[in-house]
Write an enzyme that holds these catalytic residues in place. Sequence first.
Site, short mmCIF file in Angstrom:
data_model
loop_
_atom_site.label_atom_id
_atom_site.label_comp_id
_atom_site.label_asym_id
_atom_site.label_seq_id
_atom_site.Cartn_x
_atom_site.Cartn_y
_atom_site.Cartn_z
CE LYS A 9 0.92 1.27 4.45
NZ LYS A 9 1.73 2.41 4.81
CB ALA A 97 11.59 -1.72 7.88
CB ALA A 101 1.54 -2.12 5.01
N GLY A 102 4.51 -4.23 4.22
CA GLY A 102 4.81 -5.57 3.72
C GLY A 102 4.56 -6.67 4.74
CG ASP A 137 -0.81 -0.40 8.23
OD1 ASP A 137 -1.67 0.40 8.65
OD2 ASP A 137 0.36 -0.07 7.99
P1 ATP Z 1 4.12 -0.19 7.92
O1 ATP Z 1 4.08 0.54 6.62
O2 ATP Z 1 2.92 -1.08 8.17
O3 ATP Z 1 4.47 0.63 9.10
P2 ATP Z 1 6.60 -1.23 7.03
O4 ATP Z 1 6.26 -1.52 5.61
O5 ATP Z 1 7.38 0.01 7.31
O6 ATP Z 1 5.28 -1.26 7.86
P3 ATP Z 1 7.25 -4.00 7.43
O7 ATP Z 1 7.97 -4.46 6.20
O8 ATP Z 1 5.83 -4.38 7.56
O9 ATP Z 1 7.42 -2.43 7.62
O10 ATP Z 1 8.10 -4.56 8.66
C1 ATP Z 1 8.31 -3.91 9.86
C2 ATP Z 1 9.02 -4.90 10.80
O11 ATP Z 1 8.14 -6.00 11.06
C3 ATP Z 1 10.24 -5.57 10.17
O12 ATP Z 1 11.41 -4.83 10.42
C4 ATP Z 1 10.27 -6.95 10.81
O13 ATP Z 1 11.05 -6.95 11.99
C5 ATP Z 1 8.83 -7.23 11.23
N1 ATP Z 1 8.12 -8.27 10.45
C6 ATP Z 1 7.28 -9.18 10.97
N2 ATP Z 1 6.77 -9.97 10.01
C7 ATP Z 1 7.27 -9.56 8.86
C8 ATP Z 1 7.11 -10.01 7.51
N3 ATP Z 1 6.31 -11.02 7.18
N4 ATP Z 1 7.76 -9.34 6.55
C9 ATP Z 1 8.55 -8.28 6.88
N5 ATP Z 1 8.76 -7.85 8.13
C10 ATP Z 1 8.14 -8.47 9.13
#
Ligand code: ATP
Length: 308
Positions: A9, A97, A101-102, A137
Site C-alpha cells: 500500500k 520496513a 506495510a509488507g 494495516d
Molecule cells: P508499515 O508501513 O505497516 O508501518 P513497514 O512496511 O514500514 O510497515 P514492514 O515491512 O511491515 O514495515 O516490517 C516492519 C518490521 O516488522 C520488520 O522490520 C520486521 O522486523 C517485522 N516483520 C514481521 N513480520 C514480517 C514479515 N512477514 N515481513 C517483513 N517484516 C516483518
Amino acid sequence: MITVRVPAKVNVQLGVGGLRADGFHDLANVFFAVGLFDEVTATPAEGVMLSCTGPDAAAVPLDDSNLAARAARLLAAHHGLAEPGVHLHIAKAIPVAGGMAGGSADGAAALVACDALWGLATPFETLLELAAELGSDVPFALLGGVALGRGRGEILDALPVAGTFHWVFAVADGGLSTPAVFRECDRLREEAGTGSSEADVPTPDADPALLAALASGDPVALAAALTNDLQAPALSLRPSLADTLRAGTEAGAIGALVSGSGPTCAFLAKDAESAAAVAAALRASGTCRTAHATHGPVPGAEVSAPRP
Ligand code: ATP
C-alpha cells in the site's frame, strides 16, 4: 499447495492526530493498494514453519514474531485447532520496513492461505476482525482497492475510484522503524511549540479534494492533494530522502511523497509511459537502491490460479 498474492500500500493521505493516552495516534488514512506484490505459499507441514526469499529476505524474522506465523496461529486458535500445521513460504518483493506495510500484507496473505489450506471457509468479516487483531494495516491488505482508515487505521470504508493511476516507488537502502517515525513526529511538534497530545492536535479528517480526485480518476488533482504528516519526521530521520523526492520530480513525476513512515518514496505519473521514464531516471540517479513502475488500485489478498 495454496499461493496467495497480496499487494503493498501507499497512503495517499496520512493525517496524524495527537498522541493518545494508549500510545496510539488517531489517523485519517487513505490506503491505496498498488501492484507490488508478495506471494505467500502454504503447504501442509507439522507445526508452523516459515521461509522467505527475495532481495530483503535476510531482514525478515523467521520466528514467531513474523506476522504470517502469527496469522496462522490466530486463525487456528479462532477455530479451536490445537496443533496447526503449515509451511508458509514468503516470496518477498515488498521492501521490508519500507512504509508499504509488507509485514501486514504477509499476515493478511497467511490468513487467506491457511483458511484455504485447512478448508475453514471463514467468513470475510471474521477474517477482517482477525486481521485487525494482528495489526492496524492488516485489514486493508485483505480488502485492497482504496479505503479510508480511521481510528488506528483499522476501521475501514472502501472508497470509490475511477480508472487506474500510475505510480513509481523508489526503494531505499535500509528501512525506517514506524514507531521511531511516530516518535519523531511528536518530537517535532513539541519542538515547534504546537504540542503533540490529543488536546493539542486537531483530529484529522479525510480531505474532500483528495476523495474527489480519486472518484474522478484525475491524476493531476490527486497529485495536488497528496499529503503525509509522517513525511517531515521521515525526512528529519533520513535527510537524503529529499534528494530522492527531487530526482523523481525533476524526471517528470506530477506528485511525490514519502510512502507511509518511509523510507520508500512514492511518485505519481501522468501515464504508464511517464512512470517508466521516472523509474529509469530514479534508478540512474543514485538516490535510491532501485525503482519500480506500477499501477493501482489493485485487489487485496487473493488465491492465485495454480501455475501450469
Ligand atoms: P508499515 O508501513 O505497516 O508501518 P513497514 O512496511 O514500514 O510497515 P514492514 O515491512 O511491515 O514495515 O516490517 C516492519 C518490521 O516488522 C520488520 O522490520 C520486521 O522486523 C517485522 N516483520 C514481521 N513480520 C514480517 C514479515 N512477514 N515481513 C517483513 N517484516 C516483518
